[in-house]
Design an enzyme around this catalytic site. Structure first.
Site, PDB file in Angstrom:
ATOM      1  N   ASN A 211       0.852  -1.191   0.000  1.00  0.00           N
ATOM      2  CA  ASN A 211       0.000   0.000   0.000  1.00  0.00           C
ATOM      3  C   ASN A 211       0.884   1.235   0.000  1.00  0.00           C
ATOM      4  OD1 ASN A 211       0.458   0.902   2.852  1.00  0.00           O
ATOM      5  ND2 ASN A 211      -0.384  -1.143   3.252  1.00  0.00           N
ATOM      6  N   ASP A 280      -4.762  -5.989   5.315  1.00  0.00           N
ATOM      7  CA  ASP A 280      -5.801  -6.813   5.934  1.00  0.00           C
ATOM      8  C   ASP A 280      -5.783  -8.237   5.375  1.00  0.00           C
ATOM      9  OD1 ASP A 280      -6.832  -4.839   7.604  1.00  0.00           O
ATOM     10  OD2 ASP A 280      -7.992  -3.955   5.968  1.00  0.00           O
ATOM     11  N   ASP A 307      -5.543  -9.124  12.825  1.00  0.00           N
ATOM     12  CA  ASP A 307      -5.711  -7.701  13.153  1.00  0.00           C
ATOM     13  C   ASP A 307      -4.928  -7.479  14.446  1.00  0.00           C
ATOM     14  OD1 ASP A 307      -6.499  -5.212  14.096  1.00  0.00           O
ATOM     15  OD2 ASP A 307      -8.452  -5.334  13.109  1.00  0.00           O
ATOM     16  N   ILE A 308      -3.737  -6.938  14.295  1.00  0.00           N
ATOM     17  CA  ILE A 308      -2.797  -6.855  15.425  1.00  0.00           C
ATOM     18  C   ILE A 308      -3.367  -5.960  16.527  1.00  0.00           C
ATOM     19  CG2 ILE A 308      -0.418  -6.328  16.081  1.00  0.00           C
ATOM     20  CD1 ILE A 308       0.246  -6.483  13.017  1.00  0.00           C
ATOM     21  N   LYS A 346     -11.707  -1.945  18.878  1.00  0.00           N
ATOM     22  CA  LYS A 346     -10.307  -2.342  19.143  1.00  0.00           C
ATOM     23  C   LYS A 346      -9.893  -2.015  20.571  1.00  0.00           C
ATOM     24  CE  LYS A 346      -9.155  -2.238  14.258  1.00  0.00           C
ATOM     25  NZ  LYS A 346      -8.104  -2.463  13.267  1.00  0.00           N
TER      26      LYS A 346
HETATM   27  N1  CTP Z   1      -4.408  -2.665  12.133  1.00  0.00           N
HETATM   28  C1  CTP Z   1      -3.721  -3.742  12.625  1.00  0.00           C
HETATM   29  N2  CTP Z   1      -3.762  -4.944  11.968  1.00  0.00           N
HETATM   30  C2  CTP Z   1      -4.493  -5.080  10.839  1.00  0.00           C
HETATM   31  C3  CTP Z   1      -5.202  -3.972  10.331  1.00  0.00           C
HETATM   32  C4  CTP Z   1      -5.146  -2.775  10.988  1.00  0.00           C
HETATM   33  O1  CTP Z   1      -3.054  -3.625  13.652  1.00  0.00           O
HETATM   34  N3  CTP Z   1      -4.505  -6.251  10.232  1.00  0.00           N
HETATM   35  C5  CTP Z   1      -4.361  -1.385  12.862  1.00  0.00           C
HETATM   36  C6  CTP Z   1      -3.683  -0.272  12.104  1.00  0.00           C
HETATM   37  O2  CTP Z   1      -2.297  -0.227  12.407  1.00  0.00           O
HETATM   38  C7  CTP Z   1      -4.409   0.966  12.618  1.00  0.00           C
HETATM   39  C8  CTP Z   1      -5.809   0.456  12.950  1.00  0.00           C
HETATM   40  O3  CTP Z   1      -5.688  -0.961  13.075  1.00  0.00           O
HETATM   41  O4  CTP Z   1      -3.851   1.457  13.812  1.00  0.00           O
HETATM   42  C9  CTP Z   1      -6.868   0.772  11.946  1.00  0.00           C
HETATM   43  O5  CTP Z   1      -6.448   0.407  10.675  1.00  0.00           O
HETATM   44  P1  CTP Z   1      -7.394   0.619   9.418  1.00  0.00           P
HETATM   45  O6  CTP Z   1      -6.731   0.028   8.209  1.00  0.00           O
HETATM   46  O7  CTP Z   1      -7.866   2.038   9.346  1.00  0.00           O
HETATM   47  O8  CTP Z   1      -8.686  -0.209   9.824  1.00  0.00           O
HETATM   48  P2  CTP Z   1      -9.100  -1.712   9.656  1.00  0.00           P
HETATM   49  O9  CTP Z   1      -9.063  -2.361  10.992  1.00  0.00           O
HETATM   50  O10 CTP Z   1      -8.312  -2.372   8.578  1.00  0.00           O
HETATM   51  O11 CTP Z   1     -10.643  -1.543   9.257  1.00  0.00           O
HETATM   52  P3  CTP Z   1     -11.331  -1.217   7.826  1.00  0.00           P
HETATM   53  O12 CTP Z   1     -10.713  -2.152   6.838  1.00  0.00           O
HETATM   54  O13 CTP Z   1     -12.748  -1.485   8.107  1.00  0.00           O
HETATM   55  O14 CTP Z   1     -11.083   0.224   7.520  1.00  0.00           O
END
Ligand code: CTP
Length: 401
Positions: A211, A280, A307-308, A346
């Site tokens: 990304n 993701d 999702d960490i 979260k």
């Molecule tokens: N994050 C994470 N691990 C993932 C995805 C996201 O730790 N696999 C963390 C990111 O580092 C950030 C927060 O979650 O601090 C939100 O990330 P974001 O990409 O905006 O959200 P998502 O959880 O991916 O939700 P969505 O796809 O619905 O926007």
């Protein structure tokens, strides 16, 4: 955007060492950051370079002597001592260090130091035998007792051909110490874990899913936390950014590697900020060999990554040590609603939302415009700021928490 060093009066003391040539660039950098730099050279320093170089770069006259009959300033050592916010002596020879340790005031630079109430920073630079001599060690210990900051020299090959400690440190380290001296140490002794950058999810040996995250926001958070006294661990995805001095950096590529490293460090951390743009999903299969056109694969099967941040939010429920947990949300639509949802789901204390559709915030630019949402319903919209200033504002909030 204002620099932390804007208008700061820095007196740059230069003593007689071959390493002088490196400081020429340092002065340029300080002036670029709008600091007001005045250079004082010892007599030995003038044997290596003339003051003209430093006068041209600093835009100010260079001071070399306490007793210049043509000098308009009658008592330069007192004026210079009074006006300085910081006195940086680099390179600092064994001779100057000995003078300062014994409170001698026989030349302009040592008289200024004796007469000043400014912060004083010394970069000892000399042959390693001289540096390791008990007299120098004792003198440096004395300077530390006076409250001066002594920046340890680097080890390596020196101009005299010997190897060992005594080299002038590199600018990023000295620059960090200068910024630190103008920053409140309100994160001192806090252990902070930060993630930054994108993750790369391999498809085959040459291709990956990635990304547009540049890592700049996460690196700005790490640099400013370290400047505020924290002990920082940075788990970084693949980025094109220079390593940060004083920050322990763990390089990862994939979300699963990041997951592993973050969980490893989680228990020790007082504060965790997840600024990384974690993928993701990842390809279900990583091909061992490059996928060929003739393989005619036209679709990729994806499976979810952990999702960490969500996992940390769950782990905190059973953790004894208090924790501040901060997330980022990259949004293109319904920012506040989505932000509130992520904050809750979260289990976070704070969430920074950035609008990735705006040209001046989000990915790969030096500025950001974020909204901070807090667990207790607080909402703060920050103006357009540099990523560094944004980071400082996030730390202000974290300190309050
Ligand atoms: N994050 C994470 N691990 C993932 C995805 C996201 O730790 N696999 C963390 C990111 O580092 C950030 C927060 O979650 O601090 C939100 O990330 P974001 O990409 O905006 O959200 P998502 O959880 O991916 O939700 P969505 O796809 O619905 O926007």
């Amino acid at each position: 955007m204002s620099s932390l060093l804007a208008e700061k009066k820095i007196l740059f003391g230069i003593t007689g060492s071959i390493a002088i040539y490196k400081t020429v660039d340092w002065i340029r950098s300080l002036v670029k950051e709008e600091a007001q730099v005045k250079v004082v050279m010892t007599e030995a320093a003038t044997r290596f370079v003339t003051g003209l170089t430093f006068a041209a770069l600093s835009g100010n006259r260079v001071y070399e002597s306490m007793f210049d009959p043509l000098d308009q300033e009658l008592i330069p050592h007192i004026n210079l001592a009074r006006e300085a916010d910081l006195i940086l002596i680099a390179p600092a020879t064994a001779q100057t260090i000995a003078r300062l340790a014994h409170g001698l005031a026989e030349d302009l630079l040592s008289a200024i130091v004796l007469a000043s109430r400014a912060k004083i920073m010394i970069c000892p630079t000399m042959n390693s035998q001289m540096y390791n001599h008990p007299a120098t060690k004792q003198n440096l210990a004395t300077l530390k007792k006076y409250g001066y900051t002594v920046i340890e020299p680097e080890s390596g090959l020196m101009a005299c051909g010997e190897e060992g400690p005594g080299r002038l440190p590199e600018w990023p380290m000295v620059h960090k110490k200068i910024l630190e001296s103008f920053t409140p140490q309100d994160l001192r002794d806090k252990s902070i874990l930060i993630t930054a950058g994108p993750t790369h999810e391999p498809i085959d040996p040459v291709r990956f899913l990635g990304n547009r995250s540049s890592g700049k926001m996460g690196y700005a958070l790490a640099a400013t936390a370290s400047r505020r006294g924290a002990d920082v661990t940075l788990v970084s995805g693949p980025v094109n950014l220079a390593p940060l001095p004083g920050v322990k950096t763990i390089q990862v590529k994939t979300a699963r590697e990041m997951h592993h490293e973050v969980l490893n460090c989680f228990n020790d951390a007082d504060i965790v900020i997840k600024a990384a743009a974690v993928a993701d999903f990842r390809p279900e299969i990583e091909a061992d060999q490059k996928i060929k056109k003739s393989d005619s694969a036209t679709s990729l099967n994806l499976i979810p990554n952990p999702d960490i941040l969500f996992e940390l939010g769950q782990l905190r429920k059973t953790r004894k040590k208090p924790l501040v947990l901060v997330g980022f949300a990259a949004e293109s639509d319904n920012h506040l609603e989505e932000g509130r949802r992520k904050l809750k789901e979260k289990n976070l204390d704070l969430l920074a939302i950035n609008d990735i559709m705006a040209a001046d915030s989000g990915f790969d630019v030096d500025t950001n415009r974020i909204t901070l949402l807090s667990r207790n319903g607080g909402e703060e919209e920050l103006p357009l700021l540099s990523k560094e200033e944004t980071a400082m504002r996030i730390w202000d909030q974290v300190v309050k928490l």
